[in-house]
Design an enzyme around this catalytic site. Structure first.
Site, short mmCIF file in Angstrom:
data_model
loop_
_atom_site.label_atom_id
_atom_site.label_comp_id
_atom_site.label_asym_id
_atom_site.label_seq_id
_atom_site.Cartn_x
_atom_site.Cartn_y
_atom_site.Cartn_z
N ALA A 1 6.60 66.61 85.68
CA ALA A 1 5.16 66.71 85.86
C ALA A 1 4.43 65.50 85.28
O ALA A 1 5.03 64.61 84.67
CB ALA A 1 4.65 68.00 85.24
N HIS A 2 3.12 65.49 85.44
CA HIS A 2 2.28 64.38 85.00
C HIS A 2 2.37 64.15 83.49
O HIS A 2 2.42 65.08 82.71
CB HIS A 2 0.82 64.61 85.40
CG HIS A 2 0.26 65.92 84.98
ND1 HIS A 2 -0.46 66.09 83.84
CD2 HIS A 2 0.32 67.14 85.57
CE1 HIS A 2 -0.84 67.35 83.74
NE2 HIS A 2 -0.38 68.02 84.77
#
Lengths: 300, 300, 300
Positions: free
Chosen positions: C227-228
């Protein structure tokens, strides 16, 4: 970079109060609060334990926060706080307005579009995507390397990230007398309503006879599997590597956390939460939180 | 839409009995039983608790069912039941015969085919797929946006859905004296036997020295990971987001449920079942059902 | 096939002893030890229970092993053992040197490259890949059907397998007064350092404001979600179908096993191990092993 004045910022905020001196303040960039420089716009999360320290120590001139932090020293520091009810929401609106990269509509010449596809105005379709006989609504963005089989209907202002496959046949078979699987034909489709966002390398299968349905405003992350005839309700969220079994109904405002799996043919009630890694084998009533393997209602 | 007479339908059914009056009956569409109109062909699942009600209330003129429902009122309703042993199987055969979209063989001009690839008659390769130096058997369908590395052998009548990657190097490394990973070269391939079906965005890695093998009639769903040197047995099933570790052998007629994970180097015995979300760290004997994290034999 | 003499082999091995008679020995292929012929080079894993039997029964003339097997009978069998500390590492180096398929640099004409992309010498980009305004370092290999959004920086000697998507927006939203999600703009990027390898159909999202960072020598398998704003540390490993939540930091030399999930915003300490299927909801201290759902420290 352009200087954005605090007056331009305030014009976008419906309700606020100010601490410190706003006169002449501006920003040229947006940053995480502890990585800011003087020209950054930043926000303080009300959920962080170190929020007061972050506010006191940031180099940014303009800070968006809520009333849970003490802003009495801001004026002496030559800074300025915009105090709002939901700082994250206000910050993201400002950030979107001034910094979000705009996508120019158009169909990349390497994309392959079925002659029967109906594509509205203002649609972007990225490189190496393949679009079957589908309907794509106005303002939608389909990034590159996606594959939409025929009979997929995409609403308005939908975003589909790269590598996602929509409309493959579902996994439906019946064993014959020889113990071999024969395949159920899939003649249904997929309907994706307005304002849905779908991540990268996700799969949404078509319905067997009816449709698979992703309702308005739902958000689906990367590497999610949505099986045939599933319904994902309005403003529901399905996060990375989650699995929704065939014909299951996710009602509205449900939160399906990453790496969870929900069996086929059940109903997950509105406003409920499926925890990370939960293996859900039974229906979940509305507004409950279920976790574990097998998933059970979380005790408070 | 064409009217398909009950005589045409019956011609495809090896063994049946009839309740009600078949004379002049026809269908023009196939539907889920509770969404039918008069011209629909429908079936009743013997597994549904509400099967009697579904039968009694459907609008369809022709219903495929088994003897577990009461068909005595059908005649009075002007309807007709075709009573068979396996209604799902008979329905799907009729549906496939009359309603399944037929795929026209051919290689889409945007597909990239290695000059050493050997592609048999009647193969379909979809848009934006990339095929290495592979062998593709007669009648196989490779949908768009797939990537087959070189040294993949695909049998006859195989279906591979969009976005699937076959033949990437497996995950094999050894740490050196500096604590860095050095990579095991992968010189093996992938062999996919006849009548296999593979879902979308799935990954099947090549073997390290030998081959990864997917045996005849196996069905693999979306977003599945099959590691190097795995064997998936005949008519075994691996459902969405399942993970099969390197060199593991899945014997014949195994059911691997969604979101399960099976460690490397073990054997999963024939006719066994790996439950949804099961984390399998030990070999499973034949004909057992294992569930949980870590997976254990299910007590009856 | 070329005959590779034992002298050529030995020239690549820094430290070894020999059992049996090496004179005139050669190999033309590499095999798994129990599938070897006389001209095979093979190795014996020190971890296998049947290692002595494998050594005694192999048909191969040259065997790489360690001192945990009894090599006293090798001479009588007319074979030759090369005894080293880490037979797997030595075998893979030999195999890489003589048998690894070499990839010829070049950009396939069907790949779509953004005009602002900066691509170094000796890079391979495969068919139907799409590369945004990215920087790609010397000697890196991006296989076909990949999608790199703009603002991805790839170091030197990086390998990215087919179907992988790097730089999609992360999953960041805030609910507004109407209960609808508004999206956090993602203006960050992804930085992938030297010697990283990434599997097929994996997703690495861009950072929200800063970058997502994959550090030197990390190895990421197929169908992984990163994820980010995640950091994956040096020489750390993330295996198939694992999920790393936003802003989580995986320190150096961590082993993240398949099908595990790690929540957002926590730290996984250096040299720790996340077991297969572990659902990690808390930070993990250095050098610990955690397993289960929810994950807990493994008791010895």
């Amino acid at each position: 970079m352009r200087k954005i004045s605090i007056e331009e910022l305030i014009a976008l905020v419906p309700q606020y109060s100010i601490a410190g001196d706003p006169s002449g303040k501006y920003f040229t960039n947006i940053k995480v609060i502890n990585e800011a420089n003087q020209e950054s716009l930043v926000w303080v999360s009300p959920l962080r334990k170190d929020k007061q320290q972050l506010l006191d120590e940031t180099l940014a001139d303009i800070i968006i926060c809520d009333s849970s932090v003490d802003v009495s020293r801001v004026k002496d520091n030559g800074k300025c706080c915009l105090i709002v009810d939901n700082p994250k929401l206000i910050f993201l609106r400002i950030a979107s307005e001034f910094f979000s990269p705009k996508i120019v509509p158009g169909i990349h010449p390497s994309a392959v579009i079925h002659p029967d596809a109906v594509i509205a105005e203002g649609v972007y379709i990225g490189p190496n995507s393949s679009i079957g006989a589908c309907i794509i609504g106005a303002g939608s963005v389909i990034h590159g390397n996606c594959h939409l089989y025929s009979n997929v209907t995409v609403g308005k202002h939908v975003t589909i990230n790269a590598g996602t496959v929509i409309g493959a046949d579902g996994f439906g078979y019946s064993k014959n007398e020889q113990g071999e699987f024969e395949k159920f034909p899939h003649i249904g489709g997929v309907v994706i309503e307005d304002n849905v966002e779908i991540g990268a390398n996700t799969c949404i299968d078509k319905g067997t006879l009816g449709n698979t349905l992703i309702r308005k405003g739902a958000k689906i992350d990367n590497l999610v599997h949505i099986a045939h005839n599933v319904v994902v309700g309005q403003n529901s969220v399905v996060i990375a590597l989650a699995m929704i079994g065939g014909s299951t109904v996710i009602e509205d405002n449900v939160w399906v956390a990453p790496a969870s799996a929900i069996r086929d043919g059940i109903i997950i009630g509105a406003n409920s939460t499926v925890g990370m890694g939960a293996i859900v084998t039974k229906p979940i009533p509305v507004e409950e939180v279920w976790i574990g393997n097998p998933a059970k209602k979380m005790s408070k």
